[in-house]
Design an enzyme around this catalytic site. Structure first.
Site, PDB file in Angstrom:
ATOM      1  N   ASP A  46     -17.016  35.480   8.763  1.00  0.00           N
ATOM      2  CA  ASP A  46     -16.773  34.631   7.581  1.00  0.00           C
ATOM      3  C   ASP A  46     -15.469  34.889   6.817  1.00  0.00           C
ATOM      4  OD1 ASP A  46     -19.435  34.690   8.280  1.00  0.00           O
ATOM      5  OD2 ASP A  46     -20.178  35.169   6.292  1.00  0.00           O
ATOM      6  N   GLN A  62     -14.793  38.887   6.964  1.00  0.00           N
ATOM      7  CA  GLN A  62     -15.708  39.841   7.573  1.00  0.00           C
ATOM      8  C   GLN A  62     -15.033  40.414   8.810  1.00  0.00           C
ATOM      9  OE1 GLN A  62     -19.492  40.595   6.725  1.00  0.00           O
ATOM     10  NE2 GLN A  62     -17.980  40.583   5.100  1.00  0.00           N
ATOM     11  N   ASP A 172     -24.214  37.207  -0.221  1.00  0.00           N
ATOM     12  CA  ASP A 172     -23.070  36.295  -0.226  1.00  0.00           C
ATOM     13  C   ASP A 172     -22.783  35.688  -1.610  1.00  0.00           C
ATOM     14  OD1 ASP A 172     -23.313  36.908   2.449  1.00  0.00           O
ATOM     15  OD2 ASP A 172     -24.153  34.965   3.018  1.00  0.00           O
ATOM     16  N   GLU A 226     -27.058  30.782   3.743  1.00  0.00           N
ATOM     17  CA  GLU A 226     -26.061  31.835   3.545  1.00  0.00           C
ATOM     18  C   GLU A 226     -24.813  31.248   2.885  1.00  0.00           C
ATOM     19  OE1 GLU A 226     -26.992  34.783   7.282  1.00  0.00           O
ATOM     20  OE2 GLU A 226     -25.637  33.145   7.718  1.00  0.00           O
TER      21      GLU A 226
HETATM   22  C1  FRU Z   1     -22.789  34.652   7.611  1.00  0.00           C
HETATM   23  C2  FRU Z   1     -23.233  36.085   7.425  1.00  0.00           C
HETATM   24  C3  FRU Z   1     -23.435  36.383   5.960  1.00  0.00           C
HETATM   25  C4  FRU Z   1     -23.258  37.869   5.900  1.00  0.00           C
HETATM   26  C5  FRU Z   1     -22.199  38.107   6.942  1.00  0.00           C
HETATM   27  C6  FRU Z   1     -22.353  39.403   7.671  1.00  0.00           C
HETATM   28  O1  FRU Z   1     -22.094  34.414   8.770  1.00  0.00           O
HETATM   29  O2  FRU Z   1     -24.430  36.315   8.151  1.00  0.00           O
HETATM   30  O3  FRU Z   1     -24.658  35.934   5.437  1.00  0.00           O
HETATM   31  O4  FRU Z   1     -22.860  38.296   4.618  1.00  0.00           O
HETATM   32  O5  FRU Z   1     -22.266  37.028   7.845  1.00  0.00           O
HETATM   33  O6  FRU Z   1     -21.257  39.658   8.515  1.00  0.00           O
END
Ligand code: FRU
Length: 503
Positions: A46, A62, A172, A226
């Site tokens: 993300d 991420q 999130d 999410e």
């Molecule tokens: C969405 C997610 C989020 C989480 C992150 C973990 O793609 O699952 O909910 O914070 O990725 O990497």
């Protein structure tokens, strides 16, 4: 004197080398996008903490600093002054003491409401605050961190977590400044309950529950909600009128016909979001399989006024198997959102940011002339009946991605079943469709191709379709073969787009 000139020259050379981070190695890699953001190496998912501050757009993401698979989640970091050329920076927030740094947002704390800003400039009180989920196997809670040097270094707040309800799936956080009630508002998801919650705060440290929203759109028990987002947008054609948009990303992407990004339109009074539409109405940001965790930039200056969205160009169904190395996955092009009235009501529309046009290079007037692996194509068709392929992105004698329109079902389609490497996961190949009614059988497509991605914008921005492809043969050229069918191509323009990684 000579020594002085020589050292100046050396400094100039060093600056030139560092500037814009020209990466010829990126050019050599067959699947490496040329105008989309990818990490230099290792796993990404993300986009996080999208924020504009003192002349720079920040893209956090991420990131696994240690490998090309999901793990050790941290926030990778890049900055840009034009949303096109990104400069890689060191990891901003790293996993520590077994707490991973999951997705979240960033804001400019202009008036030092947090008391954490230590701005060296006496005329400026502001600093950057990141709000993210601290993840352990047992619990997810919300944390903050501060940067007093334009995002270059970060300090986690000593009083973390700032919001902990003892839940495993609570993540999130997206934080916005709500001007009317003069407070910070956080929207954060209870993923397995298909709900989001709103919290309020005066200082980003103490949070009070305001309300919950759920049970609308795609909210089946087996999906996860999410990466929410919340913002107000002006309504096109109605001066002074604004509506609130709530984005909720849904995993797995692709359920119920839309992509992983759904949205709601309504009002928000600083406590509660009220949906304007019936709960069963489903609206999607994108219809492709590779647009997830999409969120928007915070603190874009009023003089600019744009609401800019970036989504992760992948899908949890197969992200970990995508055939790229030493990096995995890419971010979409930044897209500008607007609220427009269409025949079926008020909807979000999106277009790539105008900056992208600066990359237009060689121009093609005819489909047969087109060559290149980073392309923008604008084509208009007069369609007829039945199912018609309209554009083929060809990468070899037997390999093509097909974009077309089915007049019987009134759907745009993209077929990547023979697009190149497809067998790394059974969920990857196949055709994807987006509902799209035409006026007078006219179909206008704007297509961005970037080696391993295809983004389609159509229906005045109401329909977006994002798909990854992995063309084989190391051929890396894409040809356009327009309409050998009954459909007629009535307007055509295409450009090769310059690589943002090359000098
Ligand atoms: C969405 C997610 C989020 C989480 C992150 C973990 O793609 O699952 O909910 O914070 O990725 O990497």
């Amino acid at each position: 004197m000579l020594r002085c000139v020589l050292s100046l020259l050396l400094v100039a050379l060093l600056i030139a080398a560092a500037d814009g981070q020209a990466r010829d190695d990126y050019y050599q890699e067959p699947f490496r996008p040329q105008f989309h953001f990818t990490p230099e190496r290792n796993w990404m998912n993300d986009p996080n903490g999208l924020v504009y501050y003192q002349g720079e757009y920040h893209l956090f993401y991420q990131y696994n600093p240690f490998g090309n698979d999901w793990g050790h989640m941290s926030w990778g970091h890049a900055v840009s002054t034009d949303l096109l050329h990104w400069q890689h920076l060191p990891v901003a927030l790293a996993e520590e003491n077994g707490v991973m740094i999951f997705s979240g947002s960033a804001v400019v704390d202009r008036n030092n409401t947090s008391g954490l800003c230590r701005n060296p400039d006496p005329k400026d009180k502001s600093c950057l605050i990141a709000i993210y989920t601290g993840h352990t196997e047992q619990n997810q809670s919300q944390h903050i961190a501060v940067s007093n040097d334009r995002g270059r270094t970060w300090t986690k707040y000593a009083g973390n977590p700032v919001l902990d309800i003892g839940y495993r799936d609570f993540r999130d956080p997206k934080v916005i400044w709500h001007e009317a009630t003069k407070k910070w508002v956080m929207v954060v998801s209870l993923s397995r309950e298909q709900k989001v919650r709103f919290y309020g705060s005066a200082d980003l440290k103490k949070w009070e529950l305001l309300s919950e929203f759920g049970g609308a759109g795609v909210a089946d028990k087996d999906v996860q909600w999410e990466c929410p987002d919340l913002f107000a947008l002006p309504v096109d054609g109605q001066p002074g009128k604004k509506k609130w948009v709530l984005i909720v990303n849904i995993n797995p992407g692709g359920v119920a016909g839309g992509s992983g990004g759904q949205y709601f339109i309504g009002s928000f009074d600083g406590r509660r979001f009220t949906n304007d539409n019936p709960p069963e109405r489903k609206m999607f940001l994108d219809y492709g399989r590779d647009f997830y965790a999409a969120v928007t930039f915070s603190d874009i200056p009023k003089s600019d006024g744009r609401r800019i969205l970036i989504g992760w160009m992948s899908n949890w169904q197969y992200a970990g198997k995508e055939p790229t190395s030493p990096w995995r996955t890419a971010q979409s092009v930044p897209r500008v959102l607007s609220l427009k009235r269409f025949s079926d009501g008020l909807r979000l529309a999106q277009q790539p940011v105008a900056e992208l046009q600066r990359l237009r290079d060689r121009h093609f007037e005819k489909p047969e002339e087109v060559r290149g692996d980073a392309l923008e194509i604008i084509a208009e068709f007069q369609t007829s009946t039945g199912r018609q392929p309209l554009i083929r992105l060809v990468s070899g004698p037997d390999a093509a991605t097909i974009i077309g329109y089915d007049a019987a079902t009134e759907r745009l389609f993209i077929d990547r079943s023979r697009s190149g490497l497809v067998d790394f996961d059974p969920n990857f190949p196949g055709t994807r469709e987006a509902p799209m009614k035409l006026r007078q059988q006219r179909l206008k497509l704007r297509v961005l191709v970037d080696r391993s991605s295809v983004e389609i914008f159509s229906a005045d921005g109401q329909v977006a379709v994002t798909e990854r492809i992995f063309p084989l043969n190391n051929l890396q050229t894409v040809e356009i073969v327009a309409a050998e069918t009954q459909a007629r191509c009535v307007a055509f323009d295409a450009w090769q787009l310059k690589s943002v990684w090359r000098k």
